[in-house]
Design a protein around this motif. Structure first.
Motif, PDB file in Angstrom:
ATOM      1  N   CYS A  34      21.834 -26.550  32.943  1.00 33.90           N
ATOM      2  CA  CYS A  34      20.776 -25.491  33.438  1.00 33.90           C
ATOM      3  C   CYS A  34      19.590 -25.932  33.608  1.00 33.90           C
ATOM      4  CB  CYS A  34      20.885 -24.131  32.734  1.00 33.90           C
ATOM      5  SG  CYS A  34      22.740 -23.250  33.160  1.00 33.90           S
ATOM      6  N   PHE A  35      18.912 -26.742  32.383  1.00 27.75           N
ATOM      7  CA  PHE A  35      17.806 -27.041  32.340  1.00 27.75           C
ATOM      8  C   PHE A  35      17.360 -27.967  33.466  1.00 27.75           C
ATOM      9  CE2 PHE A  35      14.878 -30.396  30.926  1.00 27.75           C
ATOM     10  CZ  PHE A  35      13.677 -29.877  30.546  1.00 27.75           C
ATOM     11  N   PHE A  36      18.213 -29.160  33.701  1.00 25.34           N
ATOM     12  CA  PHE A  36      18.083 -30.066  34.533  1.00 25.34           C
ATOM     13  C   PHE A  36      18.094 -29.490  36.008  1.00 25.34           C
ATOM     14  CE2 PHE A  36      18.567 -33.018  31.032  1.00 25.34           C
ATOM     15  CZ  PHE A  36      17.649 -33.927  31.376  1.00 25.34           C
ATOM     16  N   GLY A  37      18.878 -28.423  36.192  1.00 25.34           N
ATOM     17  CA  GLY A  37      18.967 -28.000  37.691  1.00 25.34           C
ATOM     18  C   GLY A  37      17.827 -27.333  37.856  1.00 25.34           C
ATOM     19  N   ILE A  38      17.037 -26.616  37.055  1.00 26.64           N
ATOM     20  CA  ILE A  38      15.879 -25.831  37.265  1.00 26.64           C
ATOM     21  C   ILE A  38      14.907 -26.924  37.335  1.00 26.64           C
ATOM     22  CG2 ILE A  38      14.219 -24.566  36.103  1.00 26.64           C
ATOM     23  CD1 ILE A  38      16.449 -22.912  34.671  1.00 26.64           C
ATOM     24  N   ALA A  39      14.822 -27.942  36.572  1.00 30.62           N
ATOM     25  CA  ALA A  39      13.861 -28.931  36.785  1.00 30.62           C
ATOM     26  C   ALA A  39      13.764 -29.745  37.941  1.00 30.62           C
ATOM     27  CB  ALA A  39      13.735 -29.798  35.556  1.00 30.62           C
ATOM     28  N   MET A  90      20.122 -22.607  41.751  1.00 33.66           N
ATOM     29  CA  MET A  90      19.208 -22.650  41.027  1.00 33.66           C
ATOM     30  C   MET A  90      17.992 -23.292  42.127  1.00 33.66           C
ATOM     31  SD  MET A  90      20.208 -24.101  37.446  1.00 33.66           S
ATOM     32  CE  MET A  90      21.231 -23.012  36.217  1.00 33.66           C
ATOM     33  N   GLY A  91      18.388 -23.671  43.287  1.00 29.33           N
ATOM     34  CA  GLY A  91      17.384 -24.327  44.192  1.00 29.33           C
ATOM     35  C   GLY A  91      16.509 -23.110  44.748  1.00 29.33           C
ATOM     36  N   ALA A  92      16.769 -22.023  44.272  1.00 31.54           N
ATOM     37  CA  ALA A  92      15.850 -20.776  44.609  1.00 31.54           C
ATOM     38  C   ALA A  92      14.696 -20.931  43.908  1.00 31.54           C
ATOM     39  CB  ALA A  92      16.642 -19.465  44.088  1.00 31.54           C
ATOM     40  N   LEU A  93      14.375 -21.729  43.101  1.00 32.51           N
ATOM     41  CA  LEU A  93      13.092 -22.016  42.705  1.00 32.51           C
ATOM     42  C   LEU A  93      12.146 -23.138  43.272  1.00 32.51           C
ATOM     43  CD1 LEU A  93      14.206 -22.700  38.819  1.00 32.51           C
ATOM     44  CD2 LEU A  93      13.034 -20.665  39.717  1.00 32.51           C
ATOM     45  N   GLU A  94      12.875 -23.457  44.266  1.00 34.69           N
ATOM     46  CA  GLU A  94      11.941 -24.646  45.164  1.00 34.69           C
ATOM     47  C   GLU A  94      10.910 -23.662  45.754  1.00 34.69           C
ATOM     48  OE1 GLU A  94      14.948 -26.442  47.629  1.00 34.69           O
ATOM     49  OE2 GLU A  94      16.175 -27.047  46.041  1.00 34.69           O
ATOM     50  N   PRO A  95      11.159 -22.544  46.454  1.00 35.23           N
ATOM     51  CA  PRO A  95      10.078 -21.672  47.396  1.00 35.23           C
ATOM     52  C   PRO A  95       9.017 -21.189  46.409  1.00 35.23           C
ATOM     53  CG  PRO A  95      12.437 -20.586  47.600  1.00 35.23           C
ATOM     54  CD  PRO A  95      12.395 -21.934  46.990  1.00 35.23           C
ATOM     55  N   ILE A  96       9.427 -21.129  45.043  1.00 35.55           N
ATOM     56  CA  ILE A  96       8.607 -20.419  44.228  1.00 35.55           C
ATOM     57  C   ILE A  96       7.470 -21.593  43.867  1.00 35.55           C
ATOM     58  CG2 ILE A  96       8.252 -19.794  41.579  1.00 35.55           C
ATOM     59  CD1 ILE A  96      10.784 -18.360  41.882  1.00 35.55           C
ATOM     60  N   THR A  97       7.841 -22.727  43.777  1.00 34.21           N
ATOM     61  CA  THR A  97       7.137 -23.931  43.674  1.00 34.21           C
ATOM     62  C   THR A  97       6.118 -24.180  44.831  1.00 34.21           C
ATOM     63  OG1 THR A  97       8.874 -25.080  42.561  1.00 34.21           O
ATOM     64  CG2 THR A  97       6.915 -26.423  43.251  1.00 34.21           C
ATOM     65  N   ALA A  98       6.771 -23.930  45.879  1.00 33.68           N
ATOM     66  CA  ALA A  98       5.860 -24.039  47.293  1.00 33.68           C
ATOM     67  C   ALA A  98       4.720 -22.966  46.933  1.00 33.68           C
ATOM     68  CB  ALA A  98       6.712 -23.879  48.273  1.00 33.68           C
ATOM     69  N   VAL A  99       5.071 -21.814  46.713  1.00 31.92           N
ATOM     70  CA  VAL A  99       4.019 -20.557  46.647  1.00 31.92           C
ATOM     71  C   VAL A  99       3.159 -20.744  45.544  1.00 31.92           C
ATOM     72  CG1 VAL A  99       3.794 -18.164  45.883  1.00 31.92           C
ATOM     73  CG2 VAL A  99       5.813 -18.807  47.550  1.00 31.92           C
ATOM     74  N   THR A 100       3.314 -21.264  44.174  1.00 33.28           N
ATOM     75  CA  THR A 100       2.397 -21.567  43.320  1.00 33.28           C
ATOM     76  C   THR A 100       1.538 -22.820  43.774  1.00 33.28           C
ATOM     77  OG1 THR A 100       4.141 -21.164  41.695  1.00 33.28           O
ATOM     78  CG2 THR A 100       2.376 -22.503  40.928  1.00 33.28           C
ATOM     79  N   ILE A 101       2.067 -23.736  44.493  1.00 35.51           N
ATOM     80  CA  ILE A 101       1.277 -24.824  44.870  1.00 35.51           C
ATOM     81  C   ILE A 101       0.223 -24.264  46.151  1.00 35.51           C
ATOM     82  CG2 ILE A 101       1.048 -26.832  46.570  1.00 35.51           C
ATOM     83  CD1 ILE A 101       3.701 -27.649  45.149  1.00 35.51           C
ATOM     84  N   GLY A 102       0.674 -23.186  46.647  1.00 35.13           N
ATOM     85  CA  GLY A 102      -0.286 -22.677  47.886  1.00 35.13           C
ATOM     86  C   GLY A 102      -1.480 -21.847  47.084  1.00 35.13           C
ATOM     87  N   ILE A 103      -0.983 -21.163  46.029  1.00 32.12           N
ATOM     88  CA  ILE A 103      -2.119 -20.433  45.280  1.00 32.12           C
ATOM     89  C   ILE A 103      -3.203 -21.511  44.624  1.00 32.12           C
ATOM     90  CG2 ILE A 103      -2.649 -18.966  43.421  1.00 32.12           C
ATOM     91  CD1 ILE A 103       0.197 -17.686  43.888  1.00 32.12           C
ATOM     92  N   ILE A 104      -2.472 -22.457  43.926  1.00 29.40           N
ATOM     93  CA  ILE A 104      -3.568 -23.365  43.262  1.00 29.40           C
ATOM     94  C   ILE A 104      -4.337 -24.309  44.192  1.00 29.40           C
ATOM     95  CG2 ILE A 104      -3.430 -25.149  41.621  1.00 29.40           C
ATOM     96  CD1 ILE A 104      -1.052 -23.805  40.256  1.00 29.40           C
TER      97      ILE A 104
END
Length: 296
Positions: free
Chosen positions: A13-18, A252-266
């Motif tokens: 799970c840890f490596f899937g999220i990472a 767990m690939g659902a975290l991919e768009p969250i990363t994109a949103v975070t990058i957009g904000i920062i």
């Protein structure tokens, strides 16, 4: 025995999220390189070529053999072909739609993984998996819902579907091939074949020819693409698939768009809204359900 099983699942799970978080950084490097005038093939070639060099160095430091059996060579060639198809169609879609929408649509691949595993390998789709997929899709939809409607070109949508299918098949093949290769060695050879296919594809039209990187910034973004969404993401994904299987890793690939949103904000000073926050909560809930369900 129970402790060993629990540790294996936690590790998976840890490596899937990472892996998902690292893969979500794709648009950052790609869009900057597009702005500098580089085409899709050039961006992908340098991404994978530099990744191969990095992985080769790791294998040398680990003193791991570079030898492959005929079976291993064939499977890694198939994996390289699938990943090349997925990458080319995904990166090309950035030219036809917003990168955020492309990332969100790519999340369709967990559903394809679940369907492939259920149809061809008789894997049961339980209630937790179904609910997690639904919550994840709703969350992704909310993240990139624009003013009440989403406008996506038909060609862009087709490209993303092909990319999702190829990526889903990649995950299933990694899971079912039972390769005894280390994650580093597997990824090294997959990217070699992937690079070869991209080079061959570059000769199809003049617009696809590989361009020379001419600035330090361009090399920097190419190196970032080689490390985060390539070496780290693929190695982490291979570890996750071996420990918890294809479907949970894909969801767990659902975290991919969250990363994109975070990058957009920062990076791009985008404003976070209640809708975006709610979408993030739904996606994190879906991932958490998978983790808890797998442990049970």
């Amino acid at each position: 025995m129970q402790t060993k099983l629990s540790n294996t699942i936690i590790k998976g799970c840890f490596f899937g999220i990472a892996s998902a978080i690292c893969y979500g950084t794709n648009p950052l490097g790609a869009l900057f390189l597009y702005d500098y005038g580089y085409n899709v093939n050039s961006v992908l070639f340098y991404r994978y070529f530099l990744a191969v060099i990095i992985l080769g160095g790791i294998l040398l430091l680990k003193r791991e053999s570079f030898k492959l059996t005929a079976k291993e060579l064939g499977i890694t060639a198939i994996l390289g072909s699938l990943f090349a198809i997925s990458s080319i169609t995904f990166y090309t879609s950035f030219k036809h739609m917003d990168a955020g929408i492309a990332c969100s649509m790519l999340f369709f691949y967990p559903i394809l993984v679940a369907l492939i595993m259920a149809i061809f390998f008789k894997e049961k789709i339980n209630a937790i998996t179904i609910v997690s997929i639904i919550l994840g899709l709703i969350g992704v939809f909310l993240l990139y819902l624009g003013d009440g409607e989403i406008v996506v070109s038909s060609f862009g949508g087709i490209l993303i579907f092909i990319s999702s299918l190829a990526y889903a098949l990649y995950i299933v093949v990694v899971n079912k091939s039972e390769l005894k290769l280390s994650s580093y060695k597997l990824t090294f050879y997959v990217l070699i074949f992937c690079s070869i296919i991209i080079v061959l594809f570059s000769f199809t039209t003049p617009d696809n020819h590989i361009q020379l990187l001419t600035t330090a910034k361009a090399w920097g973004f190419a190196t970032m693409l080689a490390i985060l969404p390539t070496v780290c993401s693929l190695v982490f994904m291979a570890i996750a698939v071996k420990n918890i299987g294809s479907t949970p890793t894909a969801i767990m690939g659902a975290l991919e768009p969250i990363t994109a949103v975070t990058i957009g904000i920062i990076v791009f000073d985008e404003v976070i809204t209640i809708r975006i926050l709610f979408g993030i909560v739904l996606i994190l809930t879906a991932v958490t359900m998978i983790v808890i369900g797998k442990r049970k």
